[in-house]
Design a protein around this motif. Structure first.
Motif, PDB file in Angstrom:
ATOM      1  N   GLN A  14      29.152  28.716  34.286  1.00 54.87           N
ATOM      2  CA  GLN A  14      29.798  29.797  33.556  1.00 54.87           C
ATOM      3  C   GLN A  14      28.820  30.922  33.260  1.00 54.87           C
ATOM      4  OE1 GLN A  14      31.376  27.873  30.118  1.00 54.87           O
ATOM      5  NE2 GLN A  14      32.799  26.619  31.287  1.00 54.87           N
ATOM      6  N   GLN A  15      29.379  32.113  33.105  1.00 53.51           N
ATOM      7  CA  GLN A  15      28.628  33.315  32.740  1.00 53.51           C
ATOM      8  C   GLN A  15      27.364  33.477  33.578  1.00 53.51           C
ATOM      9  OE1 GLN A  15      28.247  33.332  28.451  1.00 53.51           O
ATOM     10  NE2 GLN A  15      30.437  33.660  28.206  1.00 53.51           N
ATOM     11  N   VAL A  16      27.528  33.394  34.886  1.00 53.40           N
ATOM     12  CA  VAL A  16      26.415  33.498  35.820  1.00 53.40           C
ATOM     13  C   VAL A  16      26.008  34.958  35.957  1.00 53.40           C
ATOM     14  CG1 VAL A  16      25.642  33.080  38.186  1.00 53.40           C
ATOM     15  CG2 VAL A  16      27.220  31.468  37.083  1.00 53.40           C
ATOM     16  N   ARG A  17      24.736  35.212  35.752  1.00 50.58           N
ATOM     17  CA  ARG A  17      24.163  36.550  35.931  1.00 50.58           C
ATOM     18  C   ARG A  17      22.907  36.410  36.779  1.00 50.58           C
ATOM     19  NH1 ARG A  17      23.905  39.014  29.894  1.00 50.58           N
ATOM     20  NH2 ARG A  17      23.742  41.025  30.934  1.00 50.58           N
ATOM     21  N   THR A  18      22.688  37.361  37.669  1.00 51.56           N
ATOM     22  CA  THR A  18      21.474  37.357  38.481  1.00 51.56           C
ATOM     23  C   THR A  18      20.704  38.644  38.228  1.00 51.56           C
ATOM     24  OG1 THR A  18      22.675  38.284  40.361  1.00 51.56           O
ATOM     25  CG2 THR A  18      22.406  35.879  40.299  1.00 51.56           C
ATOM     26  N   TRP A  19      19.413  38.556  38.402  1.00 54.31           N
ATOM     27  CA  TRP A  19      18.524  39.685  38.139  1.00 54.31           C
ATOM     28  C   TRP A  19      17.986  40.228  39.453  1.00 54.31           C
ATOM     29  CZ3 TRP A  19      17.311  43.426  35.190  1.00 54.31           C
ATOM     30  CH2 TRP A  19      16.042  43.979  35.156  1.00 54.31           C
ATOM     31  N   ILE A  20      18.396  41.404  39.825  1.00 51.16           N
ATOM     32  CA  ILE A  20      18.037  42.103  41.056  1.00 51.16           C
ATOM     33  C   ILE A  20      17.843  41.117  42.207  1.00 51.16           C
ATOM     34  CG2 ILE A  20      17.292  44.259  40.015  1.00 51.16           C
ATOM     35  CD1 ILE A  20      14.414  43.265  40.051  1.00 51.16           C
ATOM     36  N   GLN A  21      16.842  41.308  43.029  1.00 54.54           N
ATOM     37  CA  GLN A  21      16.594  40.387  44.142  1.00 54.54           C
ATOM     38  C   GLN A  21      15.437  39.448  43.801  1.00 54.54           C
ATOM     39  OE1 GLN A  21      18.532  40.040  46.806  1.00 54.54           O
ATOM     40  NE2 GLN A  21      19.835  41.659  46.006  1.00 54.54           N
ATOM     41  N   SER A  22      15.352  39.052  42.540  1.00 53.15           N
ATOM     42  CA  SER A  22      14.200  38.294  42.059  1.00 53.15           C
ATOM     43  C   SER A  22      14.336  36.781  42.224  1.00 53.15           C
ATOM     44  CB  SER A  22      13.966  38.607  40.573  1.00 53.15           C
ATOM     45  OG  SER A  22      15.073  38.140  39.812  1.00 53.15           O
ATOM     46  N   GLY A  23      15.509  36.310  42.615  1.00 53.73           N
ATOM     47  CA  GLY A  23      15.713  34.869  42.705  1.00 53.73           C
ATOM     48  C   GLY A  23      15.950  34.240  41.348  1.00 53.73           C
ATOM     49  N   ASN A  24      16.334  35.021  40.363  1.00 54.85           N
ATOM     50  CA  ASN A  24      16.590  34.524  39.017  1.00 54.85           C
ATOM     51  C   ASN A  24      18.058  34.617  38.682  1.00 54.85           C
ATOM     52  OD1 ASN A  24      13.862  34.070  37.582  1.00 54.85           O
ATOM     53  ND2 ASN A  24      13.613  35.986  38.688  1.00 54.85           N
ATOM     54  N   ALA A  25      18.524  33.614  37.967  1.00 58.21           N
ATOM     55  CA  ALA A  25      19.889  33.623  37.464  1.00 58.21           C
ATOM     56  C   ALA A  25      19.878  33.029  36.065  1.00 58.21           C
ATOM     57  CB  ALA A  25      20.805  32.799  38.367  1.00 58.21           C
ATOM     58  N   VAL A  26      20.789  33.478  35.259  1.00 66.02           N
ATOM     59  CA  VAL A  26      21.031  32.891  33.942  1.00 66.02           C
ATOM     60  C   VAL A  26      22.472  32.421  33.968  1.00 66.02           C
ATOM     61  CG1 VAL A  26      21.226  33.334  31.464  1.00 66.02           C
ATOM     62  CG2 VAL A  26      19.342  34.335  32.761  1.00 66.02           C
ATOM     63  N   LEU A  27      22.697  31.218  33.450  1.00 66.79           N
ATOM     64  CA  LEU A  27      24.039  30.659  33.464  1.00 66.79           C
ATOM     65  C   LEU A  27      24.221  29.699  32.311  1.00 66.79           C
ATOM     66  CD1 LEU A  27      23.629  27.518  34.624  1.00 66.79           C
ATOM     67  CD2 LEU A  27      23.247  28.802  36.731  1.00 66.79           C
ATOM     68  N   ARG A  28      25.470  29.375  32.063  1.00 67.45           N
ATOM     69  CA  ARG A  28      25.800  28.365  31.050  1.00 67.45           C
ATOM     70  C   ARG A  28      26.174  27.089  31.757  1.00 67.45           C
ATOM     71  NH1 ARG A  28      30.098  29.734  26.663  1.00 67.45           N
ATOM     72  NH2 ARG A  28      31.152  28.620  28.283  1.00 67.45           N
ATOM     73  N   SER A  29      25.711  25.978  31.179  1.00 62.37           N
ATOM     74  CA  SER A  29      26.058  24.680  31.743  1.00 62.37           C
ATOM     75  C   SER A  29      25.868  23.610  30.679  1.00 62.37           C
ATOM     76  CB  SER A  29      25.152  24.376  32.935  1.00 62.37           C
ATOM     77  OG  SER A  29      25.398  23.077  33.411  1.00 62.37           O
ATOM     78  N   ASP A  30      26.688  22.576  30.779  1.00 63.27           N
ATOM     79  CA  ASP A  30      26.517  21.414  29.914  1.00 63.27           C
ATOM     80  C   ASP A  30      25.586  20.391  30.549  1.00 63.27           C
ATOM     81  OD1 ASP A  30      28.214  22.420  27.941  1.00 63.27           O
ATOM     82  OD2 ASP A  30      29.992  21.589  28.924  1.00 63.27           O
ATOM     83  N   LEU A  31      25.158  20.629  31.780  1.00 62.97           N
ATOM     84  CA  LEU A  31      24.241  19.727  32.474  1.00 62.97           C
ATOM     85  C   LEU A  31      22.827  19.875  31.921  1.00 62.97           C
ATOM     86  CD1 LEU A  31      25.354  20.417  36.170  1.00 62.97           C
ATOM     87  CD2 LEU A  31      26.022  18.477  34.718  1.00 62.97           C
ATOM     88  N   SER A  32      22.020  18.850  32.112  1.00 66.52           N
ATOM     89  CA  SER A  32      20.606  18.942  31.741  1.00 66.52           C
ATOM     90  C   SER A  32      19.901  19.883  32.717  1.00 66.52           C
ATOM     91  CB  SER A  32      19.949  17.559  31.800  1.00 66.52           C
ATOM     92  OG  SER A  32      19.806  17.148  33.163  1.00 66.52           O
ATOM     93  N   ALA A  33      18.719  20.323  32.356  1.00 71.75           N
ATOM     94  CA  ALA A  33      17.945  21.204  33.236  1.00 71.75           C
ATOM     95  C   ALA A  33      17.701  20.542  34.593  1.00 71.75           C
ATOM     96  CB  ALA A  33      16.624  21.591  32.573  1.00 71.75           C
TER      97      ALA A  33
END
Length: 170
Positions: A14-33
């Motif tokens: 959920q709420q997946v966001r990516t940062w330019i072409q950096s290979g980074n994403a922020v997301l919501r999850s109930d899973l462990s890291a």
């Protein structure tokens, strides 16, 4: 990055966001890291192609990494400090062997699952690099600059009240 966002969203993150072409994403999850690492690795390999090492950190862990930066003050311009996240803790004997090396004006500190590099010249001219650390320590790693780390923290903190977000680096 649009394809990565779509693949992760389609997989239920959920709420997946990516940062330019950096290979980074922020997301919501109930899973462990660790579960997110494995799942995202599988999704990228299956839907996008590359067999990439995935390193996941929570917003809190990224904030802690930034707060623990040993390179502070005028002698260490923040634009020349690089933040490294390891997929797992490197073996202590490998860490000690690496830290015993002289890198001249370049500086390296390793703290558990994180490392910090001060590289006063162009990063491309440095002996220290993500590949160098992976090779010497035998663990997957990802390196980011201050701007990317602070952007990921800001995004993660926006979502903090809802669920624990994760940063993905490849």
């Amino acid at each position: 990055m649009a394809q990565l966002r779509q693949v992760l969203s389609d997989a239920g993150f959920q709420q997946v966001r990516t940062w330019i072409q950096s290979g980074n994403a922020v997301l919501r999850s109930d899973l462990s890291a660790k579960e997110v690492e494995l799942r995202v690795h599988q999704l990228i390999k299956e839907h996008i192609g590359p067999d990439l090492a995935i390193v996941v950190r929570t917003g809190h862990e990224l904030r802690q990494m930034l707060d623990n930066n040993p390179f502070l003050g005028d002698e260490y311009p923040i634009a020349r400090v690089f933040f490294v996240s390891f997929q797992e803790s490197p073996a202590e004997e490998k860490v000690q062997a690496l830290l015993a090396q002289d890198f001249g004006q370049e500086k390296l500190r390793i703290d558990g699952m994180s490392a910090y590099m001060f590289i006063p010249q162009a990063f491309s001219d440095s002996k220290l690099s993500n590949n160098f650390l992976e090779r010497k320590l035998g663990v997957a790693a990802t390196t980011r600059n201050f701007n990317t780390i602070t952007k990921m923290i800001a995004w993660a903190e926006e979502e903090q009240d809802v669920a624990t977000p994760h940063k993905i680096s490849s």
